[in-house]
Structure formats: C-alpha cells, structure tokens
Design an enzyme around this catalytic site. Structure first.
Site, PDB file in Angstrom:
ATOM      1  N   ILE A   1      -6.760   7.870  -1.133  1.00 50.43           N
ATOM      2  CA  ILE A   1      -6.829   6.408  -1.342  1.00 50.43           C
ATOM      3  C   ILE A   1      -7.820   5.517  -0.407  1.00 50.43           C
ATOM      4  CG2 ILE A   1      -4.197   6.636  -0.096  1.00 50.43           C
ATOM      5  CD1 ILE A   1      -3.839   3.610  -0.742  1.00 50.43           C
ATOM      6  N   SER A   2      -8.629   5.128  -0.263  1.00 47.71           N
ATOM      7  CA  SER A   2      -9.600   4.676   0.565  1.00 47.71           C
ATOM      8  C   SER A   2      -8.803   3.860   2.223  1.00 47.71           C
ATOM      9  CB  SER A   2     -10.462   3.914  -0.006  1.00 47.71           C
ATOM     10  OG  SER A   2     -11.712   4.487  -0.917  1.00 47.71           O
ATOM     11  N   GLN A   3     -10.101   3.886   3.377  1.00 45.63           N
ATOM     12  CA  GLN A   3      -9.142   3.513   4.545  1.00 45.63           C
ATOM     13  C   GLN A   3      -9.287   2.028   3.980  1.00 45.63           C
ATOM     14  OE1 GLN A   3     -12.463   3.556   7.436  1.00 45.63           O
ATOM     15  NE2 GLN A   3     -11.396   2.756   8.801  1.00 45.63           N
ATOM     16  N   PRO A   4      -8.089   1.473   4.843  1.00 44.29           N
ATOM     17  CA  PRO A   4      -8.349   0.250   4.502  1.00 44.29           C
ATOM     18  C   PRO A   4      -9.413  -0.249   5.175  1.00 44.29           C
ATOM     19  CG  PRO A   4      -5.548   0.929   5.389  1.00 44.29           C
ATOM     20  CD  PRO A   4      -6.660   1.953   5.691  1.00 44.29           C
TER      21      PRO A   4
ATOM     22  N   ARG B   1       0.251  -1.132  -0.104  1.00 40.20           N
ATOM     23  CA  ARG B   1      -0.173  -0.341   0.184  1.00 40.20           C
ATOM     24  C   ARG B   1       1.078   0.963  -0.092  1.00 40.20           C
ATOM     25  NH1 ARG B   1      -4.962   1.721   1.474  1.00 40.20           N
ATOM     26  NH2 ARG B   1      -4.966   3.389   3.108  1.00 40.20           N
TER      27      ARG B   1
END
Length: 205
Positions: A61-64, A35
C-alpha cells in the site's frame, strides 16, 4: 480507535498539507477514508506512518504522501470516470471514490482482487468496481476514462491505456525498467494530440 483518528489527522497535517498538497477534495477524502482498514490487523498501528506497507504477494500500500500527490495531480472532479490499474489494497480507489469519482480498478493478483473487492463493498464504496485482469489492457468496455492512474511500475506507457483515455484526459503512470529508475509520467490527451511530461522520480513495485 481515538489513537487511530489522531494518527489520521497527523498524517494529513504532517505528511500531506506540510508537503504542499492543499487540494480540499484530496484532504477531505484522505481524512475520511480509514487507511488502517486497508492493511493487515497486525500493521494497523503503523498504517498512518510516512511509509509504504506490505499487503502480500510482493505488493504494498503506497506511502500516504504518494497517494495524496497522485490524487492531487489527477485533478479529479465529482462525476469523472477514473480507471485505476493496480488495485492492491483498494486504498487509492477508495480515496478517488471519496473525491466523487466513478472508479473502475483492475488487479491481476486474484488474492488481492478478492480481498480488495470485499473490503470496498463492506465499507460501502459503491462507486468502485473491481476487475480481475491484466491491467495493461485496461477496461475497454467501460472507457473512455476522464482519468487513468497506474499504481504499479512498468517499462513503458501501455498503448491500450492511452487509447482508453478520454479527450481531454490525464493519465499518471510510473515508468522505468527497475524500481530504482522510475519516473512519474503525465500523459495528456487534448485535441486529438498526446502530450507526455516526465514529472519526478518515484518507486513503485
């Protein structure tokens, strides 16, 4: 580098598995995809934190956890064709490809498209093809798609995406007119019928 690997392992344990996501293919893919290579170098130390991060042009970038959740809900099997709308950093597409999917992803912002396309090629994610276009129109010449995932919020479910969904097929899309009032919606096509289910509140740019 060892710290980044440990951070990735902690992300899987504390943010993904601890919140009930136990799909082995999702856990393996998110453990494989680095990531930190999908964000600016200045943000790499924060790449595995429990939050979204800016990638420029008002996008994130979205939260994991959200990546893991949506990947799990899609129920992707190796060899499936997946359409992603909203390439962004390319991270979600890379996770889906690591799960064995053939991914077509569409990005409307030229700079993000160019960066993500080069990044994915450099990282040898050859199962991913990237297109610069209006994502709400999908990628009709490559459809139908077994799965469709929309990673940007919109006011409703675009009909062209429903038309490009295979039968049977599953689509996930955040729907709402503002970031504070979005709902993650599942659209299923089965036996020529369309079924829509509101799942949970979310926040996407």
């Amino acid at each position: 580098m060892h710290d980044l690997k440990r951070n990735r392992e902690r992300m899987i344990a504390e943010q993904i598995k601890a919140r009930g996501i136990d799909d082995p293919s999702v856990l393996a893919a998110m453990g494989h995809v680095k990531r930190h290579l999908f964000v600016d170098e200045a943000l790499r130390a924060r790449a595995y934190g429990d939050h979204a991060l800016p990638i420029g042009h008002g996008q994130t970038i979205s939260q994991p956890y959200i990546v893991g959740l949506m990947s799990s809900m899609l129920r992707v099997a190796p060899g499936m064709s997946v359409l992603e709308v909203g390439t962004g950093s390319g991270y979600q597409a890379a996770v889906l490809a690591a799960m064995g999917a053939e991914v077509c992803t569409v990005e409307r912002i030229r700079e993000l498209y160019m960066t993500a396309r080069k990044r994915l090629l450099d990282m040898r994610f050859f199962r991913v093809r990237v297109k610069l276009d209006d994502g709400t129109m999908g990628w009709p010449e490559e459809g139908p798609f077994d799965r469709v995932i929309v990673t940007a919020g919109g006011p409703d479910v675009p009909e062209p995406l429903v038309a490009q969904l295979a039968d049977p097929g599953i689509m996930l899309i955040p729907v709402g007119r503002t970031r504070r009032s979005q709902t993650l919606v599942e659209v299923r096509k089965e036996g020529g019928r369309i079924f829509r289910t509101d799942l949970q509140s979310v926040a996407f740019v």
